[in-house]
Design a protein around this motif. Structure first.
Motif, PDB file in Angstrom:
ATOM      1  N   HIS A  97      46.483  28.300  47.976  1.00 40.95           N
ATOM      2  CA  HIS A  97      46.177  29.451  49.015  1.00 40.95           C
ATOM      3  C   HIS A  97      46.878  30.747  48.508  1.00 40.95           C
ATOM      4  CE1 HIS A  97      45.201  25.958  51.220  1.00 40.95           C
ATOM      5  NE2 HIS A  97      44.680  26.511  52.183  1.00 40.95           N
ATOM      6  N   VAL A  98      47.879  30.845  47.847  1.00 37.05           N
ATOM      7  CA  VAL A  98      48.419  31.970  47.044  1.00 37.05           C
ATOM      8  C   VAL A  98      48.271  31.756  45.603  1.00 37.05           C
ATOM      9  CG1 VAL A  98      50.523  33.454  46.976  1.00 37.05           C
ATOM     10  CG2 VAL A  98      50.084  32.121  49.297  1.00 37.05           C
ATOM     11  N   PHE A  99      48.094  33.380  44.936  1.00 37.51           N
ATOM     12  CA  PHE A  99      47.789  33.355  43.639  1.00 37.51           C
ATOM     13  C   PHE A  99      49.134  34.372  42.972  1.00 37.51           C
ATOM     14  CE2 PHE A  99      44.159  31.989  45.962  1.00 37.51           C
ATOM     15  CZ  PHE A  99      43.597  30.810  45.092  1.00 37.51           C
ATOM     16  N   PHE A 132      51.861  38.801  43.066  1.00 35.39           N
ATOM     17  CA  PHE A 132      51.224  38.020  44.135  1.00 35.39           C
ATOM     18  C   PHE A 132      49.789  38.727  44.236  1.00 35.39           C
ATOM     19  CE2 PHE A 132      55.432  36.712  44.503  1.00 35.39           C
ATOM     20  CZ  PHE A 132      55.351  35.476  45.210  1.00 35.39           C
ATOM     21  N   ASP A 133      48.734  38.125  44.601  1.00 35.28           N
ATOM     22  CA  ASP A 133      47.533  38.496  45.007  1.00 35.28           C
ATOM     23  C   ASP A 133      47.523  39.589  46.182  1.00 35.28           C
ATOM     24  OD1 ASP A 133      46.276  37.010  47.484  1.00 35.28           O
ATOM     25  OD2 ASP A 133      47.517  35.585  46.533  1.00 35.28           O
ATOM     26  N   GLU A 134      46.384  40.265  46.170  1.00 34.19           N
ATOM     27  CA  GLU A 134      46.620  41.454  47.153  1.00 34.19           C
ATOM     28  C   GLU A 134      46.328  40.949  48.563  1.00 34.19           C
ATOM     29  OE1 GLU A 134      43.447  44.095  46.111  1.00 34.19           O
ATOM     30  OE2 GLU A 134      44.426  44.680  44.499  1.00 34.19           O
ATOM     31  N   PHE A 135      45.575  39.855  48.980  1.00 35.98           N
ATOM     32  CA  PHE A 135      45.485  39.264  50.175  1.00 35.98           C
ATOM     33  C   PHE A 135      46.894  38.813  50.700  1.00 35.98           C
ATOM     34  CE2 PHE A 135      44.861  35.849  53.243  1.00 35.98           C
ATOM     35  CZ  PHE A 135      44.041  36.522  54.179  1.00 35.98           C
ATOM     36  N   PHE A 136      47.468  37.861  49.930  1.00 35.61           N
ATOM     37  CA  PHE A 136      48.888  37.455  50.258  1.00 35.61           C
ATOM     38  C   PHE A 136      49.803  38.783  50.546  1.00 35.61           C
ATOM     39  CE2 PHE A 136      53.332  36.228  49.523  1.00 35.61           C
ATOM     40  CZ  PHE A 136      53.234  35.082  50.522  1.00 35.61           C
ATOM     41  N   SER A 137      49.816  39.765  49.632  1.00 31.61           N
ATOM     42  CA  SER A 137      50.659  40.913  49.789  1.00 31.61           C
ATOM     43  C   SER A 137      50.301  41.658  50.742  1.00 31.61           C
ATOM     44  CB  SER A 137      50.395  41.699  48.311  1.00 31.61           C
ATOM     45  OG  SER A 137      50.807  41.056  47.257  1.00 31.61           O
ATOM     46  N   SER A 138      49.075  41.707  51.449  1.00 37.39           N
ATOM     47  CA  SER A 138      48.852  42.565  52.501  1.00 37.39           C
ATOM     48  C   SER A 138      49.696  41.977  53.782  1.00 37.39           C
ATOM     49  CB  SER A 138      47.502  42.718  52.702  1.00 37.39           C
ATOM     50  OG  SER A 138      46.857  41.521  52.926  1.00 37.39           O
ATOM     51  N   SER A 139      49.594  40.398  53.743  1.00 35.79           N
ATOM     52  CA  SER A 139      50.225  39.894  54.873  1.00 35.79           C
ATOM     53  C   SER A 139      51.663  39.872  55.007  1.00 35.79           C
ATOM     54  CB  SER A 139      49.752  38.209  54.841  1.00 35.79           C
ATOM     55  OG  SER A 139      50.482  37.685  53.786  1.00 35.79           O
ATOM     56  N   VAL A 140      52.364  40.001  53.734  1.00 36.40           N
ATOM     57  CA  VAL A 140      53.722  40.211  53.615  1.00 36.40           C
ATOM     58  C   VAL A 140      53.939  41.667  54.303  1.00 36.40           C
ATOM     59  CG1 VAL A 140      55.572  40.677  52.023  1.00 36.40           C
ATOM     60  CG2 VAL A 140      54.085  38.833  51.755  1.00 36.40           C
ATOM     61  N   VAL A 147      53.730  47.485  44.321  1.00 34.64           N
ATOM     62  CA  VAL A 147      53.067  48.081  43.445  1.00 34.64           C
ATOM     63  C   VAL A 147      51.688  47.747  43.379  1.00 34.64           C
ATOM     64  CG1 VAL A 147      52.906  48.847  41.056  1.00 34.64           C
ATOM     65  CG2 VAL A 147      55.175  48.020  41.951  1.00 34.64           C
ATOM     66  N   ASP A 148      50.926  49.242  43.827  1.00 37.42           N
ATOM     67  CA  ASP A 148      49.398  49.122  43.764  1.00 37.42           C
ATOM     68  C   ASP A 148      49.082  48.114  44.800  1.00 37.42           C
ATOM     69  OD1 ASP A 148      49.484  51.123  41.895  1.00 37.42           O
ATOM     70  OD2 ASP A 148      49.158  49.724  40.420  1.00 37.42           O
ATOM     71  N   LEU A 184      55.631  42.481  44.130  1.00 38.89           N
ATOM     72  CA  LEU A 184      56.226  41.876  42.691  1.00 38.89           C
ATOM     73  C   LEU A 184      57.515  41.281  42.994  1.00 38.89           C
ATOM     74  CD1 LEU A 184      53.889  43.886  41.624  1.00 38.89           C
ATOM     75  CD2 LEU A 184      55.644  43.958  39.523  1.00 38.89           C
ATOM     76  N   LEU A 185      57.726  40.021  42.546  1.00 38.47           N
ATOM     77  CA  LEU A 185      59.247  39.661  42.607  1.00 38.47           C
ATOM     78  C   LEU A 185      60.121  39.430  41.147  1.00 38.47           C
ATOM     79  CD1 LEU A 185      58.790  36.792  45.105  1.00 38.47           C
ATOM     80  CD2 LEU A 185      59.888  38.912  45.410  1.00 38.47           C
TER      81      LEU A 185
END
Length: 213
Positions: free
Chosen positions: A25-27, A51-59, A116-117, A121-122
């Motif tokens: 579910h996370v990429f 991380f993918d943009e969808f998960f990043s937006s939830s963060v 970033v963008d 990033l971790l």
């Protein structure tokens, strides 16, 4: 929602339990650099995860304390520390074997986070808990044993070594054939998908395979 172990946060936020998953579910796009010192010991595995943009937006929604629609300062520090604590039981998704035996990692001193963008990033250094000499057969990989997070090395050049001690070693990037694995393990995969974590995830993982004199 917080970044929970194995990144179950998206489902936890929806009020559901966190079962084992048969698909991610996370990429994450990853880079791994294995570092050795002049004495021939592995000293660090330098990880970079995007991380993918969808998960990043939830963060962003969960950690944007000042509601400015971005992550900075203490917000990023909080993310890094949450991951540092929550992924300990999963060995930080960073897997090492030495002649077939699993190698335990120490808890990283810090996990750095950045945005970033629009992507999280971790960055962190994982270190063997005990001295790990470059000898025999070693494998290095990064994968989620729960199969909730898909960690991908897009290019072989994303798995590299650093240090003259590797000159005595042969290095190969192993990319398993998913169709072949599914065919060979058809009888056991169904049960494995409903176990958390599952050993089956390592069969699909890209690894840096090293053999040293």
């Amino acid at each position: 929602m917080k970044l929970k172990a194995a990144f179950y946060g998206l489902l936890l936020a929806a009020g559901t339990a966190a079962p084992a998953f048969a698909h991610p579910h996370v990429f994450v796009d990853a880079r791994l650099e294995v570092v050795a010192d002049d004495d021939g010991n592995v000293t660090a595995l330098q990880n970079v995860w995007r991380f993918d943009e969808f998960f990043s937006s939830s963060v962003i929604l969960d950690y944007d304390a000042n509601l400015d629609n971005q992550l900075t300062g203490d917000e990023l520090t909080d993310i890094g520390e949450t991951v540092r604590q929550s992924l300990a039981e999963y060995n930080y998704y960073t897997q090492i074997t030495a002649d077939g035996e699993d190698v335990k990692l120490a808890k990283p001193d810090v996990i750095h986070a950045d945005m970033v963008d629009g992507q999280l990033l971790l960055f962190f250094a994982a270190r063997p808990e005990n001295p790990l000499p470059l000898s025999g057969h070693l494998t290095f990989g990064v994968y989620d044993p729960t199969m909730y997070t898909a960690i991908d090395f897009r290019n072989d050049s994303d798995l590299v070594t650093q240090g003259d001690a590797f000159d005595k070693c042969t290095k190969t990037v192993l990319r398993p054939d998913a169709d072949e694995i599914l065919s060979e393990n058809a009888n056991s995969l169904t049960d494995a998908f409903f176990n958390d974590p599952t050993d089956m995830s390592k069969l699909f993982a890209t690894k840096l395979d090293i053999t040293c004199d």
